[in-house]
Design an enzyme around this catalytic site. Structure first.
Site, PDB file in Angstrom:
ATOM      1  N   GLY A 258     105.959  34.872 -58.102  1.00 56.82           N
ATOM      2  CA  GLY A 258     105.861  36.530 -58.562  1.00 56.82           C
ATOM      3  C   GLY A 258     103.993  36.757 -58.991  1.00 56.82           C
ATOM      4  O   GLY A 258     103.294  37.559 -59.421  1.00 56.82           O
ATOM      5  N   GLY A 259     103.704  35.708 -58.662  1.00 58.65           N
ATOM      6  CA  GLY A 259     102.297  36.343 -58.073  1.00 58.65           C
ATOM      7  C   GLY A 259     101.601  37.429 -57.617  1.00 58.65           C
ATOM      8  O   GLY A 259     100.805  38.123 -58.314  1.00 58.65           O
ATOM      9  N   ASP A 277     114.683  37.054 -55.603  1.00 54.12           N
ATOM     10  CA  ASP A 277     114.616  36.009 -55.028  1.00 54.12           C
ATOM     11  C   ASP A 277     115.815  35.687 -54.439  1.00 54.12           C
ATOM     12  O   ASP A 277     116.801  36.198 -55.485  1.00 54.12           O
ATOM     13  CB  ASP A 277     113.763  35.214 -55.172  1.00 54.12           C
ATOM     14  N   ASP A 303     119.662  37.657 -51.965  1.00 49.87           N
ATOM     15  CA  ASP A 303     119.062  37.456 -50.296  1.00 49.87           C
ATOM     16  C   ASP A 303     118.687  38.637 -49.502  1.00 49.87           C
ATOM     17  O   ASP A 303     119.788  39.091 -49.135  1.00 49.87           O
ATOM     18  CB  ASP A 303     120.551  36.981 -49.604  1.00 49.87           C
ATOM     19  N   CYS A 375     102.195  32.252 -45.653  1.00 51.76           N
ATOM     20  CA  CYS A 375     100.497  31.811 -45.564  1.00 51.76           C
ATOM     21  C   CYS A 375     100.998  30.297 -44.944  1.00 51.76           C
ATOM     22  O   CYS A 375     100.446  28.641 -44.776  1.00 51.76           O
ATOM     23  CB  CYS A 375     100.653  30.562 -46.839  1.00 51.76           C
TER      24      CYS A 375
HETATM   25  C1  LIG Z   1     106.427  32.280 -50.280  1.00 47.78           C
HETATM   26  S1  LIG Z   1     106.816  32.162 -50.785  1.00 47.78           S
HETATM   27  C2  LIG Z   1     106.850  33.837 -51.998  1.00 47.78           C
HETATM   28  C3  LIG Z   1     105.749  34.133 -52.741  1.00 47.78           C
HETATM   29  C4  LIG Z   1     105.809  35.132 -54.008  1.00 47.78           C
HETATM   30  N1  LIG Z   1     105.746  36.360 -52.905  1.00 47.78           N
HETATM   31  C5  LIG Z   1     104.070  35.206 -54.567  1.00 47.78           C
HETATM   32  O1  LIG Z   1     103.326  35.852 -54.349  1.00 47.78           O
HETATM   33  O2  LIG Z   1     104.641  34.912 -56.002  1.00 47.78           O
HETATM   34  C6  LIG Z   1     108.889  32.937 -49.936  1.00 47.78           C
HETATM   35  C7  LIG Z   1     110.370  33.437 -51.501  1.00 47.78           C
HETATM   36  O3  LIG Z   1     110.882  33.602 -50.991  1.00 47.78           O
HETATM   37  C8  LIG Z   1     112.248  33.208 -51.496  1.00 47.78           C
HETATM   38  N2  LIG Z   1     113.650  33.519 -50.359  1.00 47.78           N
HETATM   39  C9  LIG Z   1     113.083  32.326 -48.714  1.00 47.78           C
HETATM   40  N3  LIG Z   1     114.882  33.129 -48.212  1.00 47.78           N
HETATM   41  C10 LIG Z   1     114.949  34.593 -49.238  1.00 47.78           C
HETATM   42  C11 LIG Z   1     115.994  35.044 -48.795  1.00 47.78           C
HETATM   43  N4  LIG Z   1     116.960  35.162 -47.892  1.00 47.78           N
HETATM   44  N5  LIG Z   1     115.920  36.353 -49.304  1.00 47.78           N
HETATM   45  C12 LIG Z   1     114.807  36.310 -50.601  1.00 47.78           C
HETATM   46  N6  LIG Z   1     114.133  35.479 -51.222  1.00 47.78           N
HETATM   47  C13 LIG Z   1     114.302  34.432 -50.209  1.00 47.78           C
HETATM   48  C14 LIG Z   1     111.947  32.135 -51.782  1.00 47.78           C
HETATM   49  O4  LIG Z   1     112.794  31.028 -53.051  1.00 47.78           O
HETATM   50  C15 LIG Z   1     110.367  31.471 -52.333  1.00 47.78           C
HETATM   51  O5  LIG Z   1     110.324  32.076 -53.614  1.00 47.78           O
END
Ligand SMILES: C[S@@+](CC[C@H](N)C(=O)[O-])C[C@H]1O[C@@H](n2cnc3c(N)ncnc32)[C@H](O)[C@@H]1O
Length: 434
Positions: A258-259, A277, A303, A375
């Site tokens: 959540g950043g 998420d 999803d 990232c």
């Molecule tokens: C790079 S992190 C996101 C970081 C976040 N945006 C932040 O700034 O704090 C990617 C996220 O995508 C989620 N994720 C992966 N596949 C997904 C999907 N099919 N639908 C929704 N979320 C998904 C993961 O659980 C993870 O929390």
């Protein structure tokens, strides 16, 4: 087991290396067994450092052992890496490092190996120069990265791969985002100065501050009141690029922890934001972050790749797709990526990213913008991914928004790790034609 930080470090490393667990999962549990905060901090230093330098230390250890350990003695193997890390990279007095590591052999109840541990560590002290020369001539040990990743980076970034590999082994800066709803960056910098905490603005960001020395968040002034959050400067560009305005419907499709969700709301609370998420536990962290900052969003465990299951049919003006990726841009913060990732992960993740992009696009209003970010520093996940998307999606155009500030990477913008002190990050602003 007694809470000996070196023995605990060895056990954490076994779980990362042999069981494929992440440091962020395993370390907090081990820290809870430490006698006090000092031991917990030492444990953190030992595991992060040993993982960061794993390939180098493992090559050195290979030269010092006559034969490898049996699988059941993986803890000893890891403990000796921890011992070598202290001698090779830390300012711990050598006498203490050797003595405490040999003690930890006993804590692990492997007294039979205490003489061996002593001989290995003394051997390193004696043969240091020769061993260092030997490992420097091998790329894997010299850069302390797995071979597949060195090769992938060389292929993607032939002129910059060395700089990327070196930046990945640096300690990351401690970066903050000031909550402009509560305090200005200049005021917060003054506050830090009045407390003798050395800090500076992060160039190229509106709200970013970098501290000269990391510190526990609990000691940051105003942290619990929501004045600041921990976030790298590169990640802070997302909210600026998304350019949200009052009244917009916004979807943060991969939101946890959540950043970026929080930053979007700090910049513009008058938006209807859905933070989605797939991972319910991680979404709890989004709520905790929003609660601390006094912000509100609609949270949804779902999803993003299957909008048919949750979308109400109303389009969004902005979509942030901060996609799951290899994390190869943030290795300096998560050095265990070097141990956990495999070459085969790249194609699997690229496939998921492509599916997410395709699934999200119909949810965007004409005239709206989807910000794709990772990232990662790998082109398969970034510029090639977006180029493929633009190749088939006729109503999508990319507008470079960071031109002049960040490297234009074919399609989109790529920050390489360490550039402007930032994490490695990729951004592409995809606009839907009307
Ligand atoms: C790079 S992190 C996101 C970081 C976040 N945006 C932040 O700034 O704090 C990617 C996220 O995508 C989620 N994720 C992966 N596949 C997904 C999907 N099919 N639908 C929704 N979320 C998904 C993961 O659980 C993870 O929390």
């Amino acid at each position: 087991m007694a809470a000996d930080p070196r023995a605990l470090a060895a056990q954490v490393l076994v779980r990362v290396h042999d069981a494929g667990r992440s440091l962020s999962d395993v370390l907090p549990v081990a820290q809870s067994e430490c006698a006090d905060e000092r031991d917990a901090a030492l444990l953190q230093e030992l595991v992060y450092g040993t993982v960061r330098w794993y390939y180098r230390l493992d090559a050195i250890l290979g030269q010092l052992l006559r034969k490898p350990f049996k699988p059941r003695d993986a803890d000893l193997h890891c403990l000796l890496l921890v011992g070598l890390y202290q001698l090779d990279q830390l300012a711990v007095p050598e006498r203490v490092a050797v003595h405490e590591t040999v003690q930890a052999v006993r804590t692990l109840r492997k007294d039979w190996a205490s003489g061996l541990a002593n001989a290995v560590l003394r051997g390193f002290q004696r043969r240091r120069e020769e061993l260092e020369n030997a490992v420097a001539s091998d790329e894997v040990a010299g850069f302390s990265h797995p071979r597949w990743l060195i090769e992938q980076l060389r292929s993607d970034w032939p002129d910059q791969y060395r700089q990327i590999l070196l930046a990945n082994n640096m300690r990351p800066p401690f970066s903050l985002r000031v909550n402009r709803r509560r305090i200005t960056r200049a005021e917060y910098l003054d506050l830090l100065q009045s407390l003798a905490i050395e800090a500076m603005p992060i160039p190229g960001t509106d709200q970013g501050i970098r501290l000269a020395t990391p510190m526990a968040v609990a000691r940051l002034p105003g942290f619990f009141a929501g004045d600041v959050s921990v976030q790298d400067g590169a990640a802070q560009l997302a909210a600026e690029l998304l350019d949200v305005r009052p009244g917009m419907r916004v979807l943060d499709a991969c939101a946890a922890p959540g950043g970026k969700t929080a930053h979007l709301l700090e910049r513009e609370p008058e938006i209807a934001l859905t933070a989605l998420d797939i991972d319910a536990q991680r979404l709890v962290r989004v709520q905790e972050n929003l609660d601390r900052l006094g912000l509100h969003a609609g949270l949804l465990v779902a999803d993003a790749g299957q909008p048919g299951q949750w979308w109400d049919g109303q389009r969004f003006d902005r979509i942030l797709l901060d996609a799951p990726c290899t994390g190869t841009g943030v290795i300096r913060r998560h050095p265990d990526i070097k141990l956990l990732r495999r070459a085969a992960d790249i194609a699997a993740l690229a496939q998921r990213q492509a599916e997410l992009l395709k699934a999200m696009w119909p949810l965007l209003s004409p005239g709206g913008m989807l910000l794709y970010s990772t990232c990662s520093v790998l082109k398969t996940e970034n510029s090639n991914q977006v180029a493929d998307f633009l190749g088939y999606q006729a109503d999508a155009i990319e507008r470079p928004m960071l031109a002049g500030r960040v490297k234009v990477a074919g399609v989109g913008s790529q920050i390489l790790p360490g550039e402007n002190g930032m994490d490695g990050f990729y951004y592409a602003c995809l606009h839907k034609t009307v």
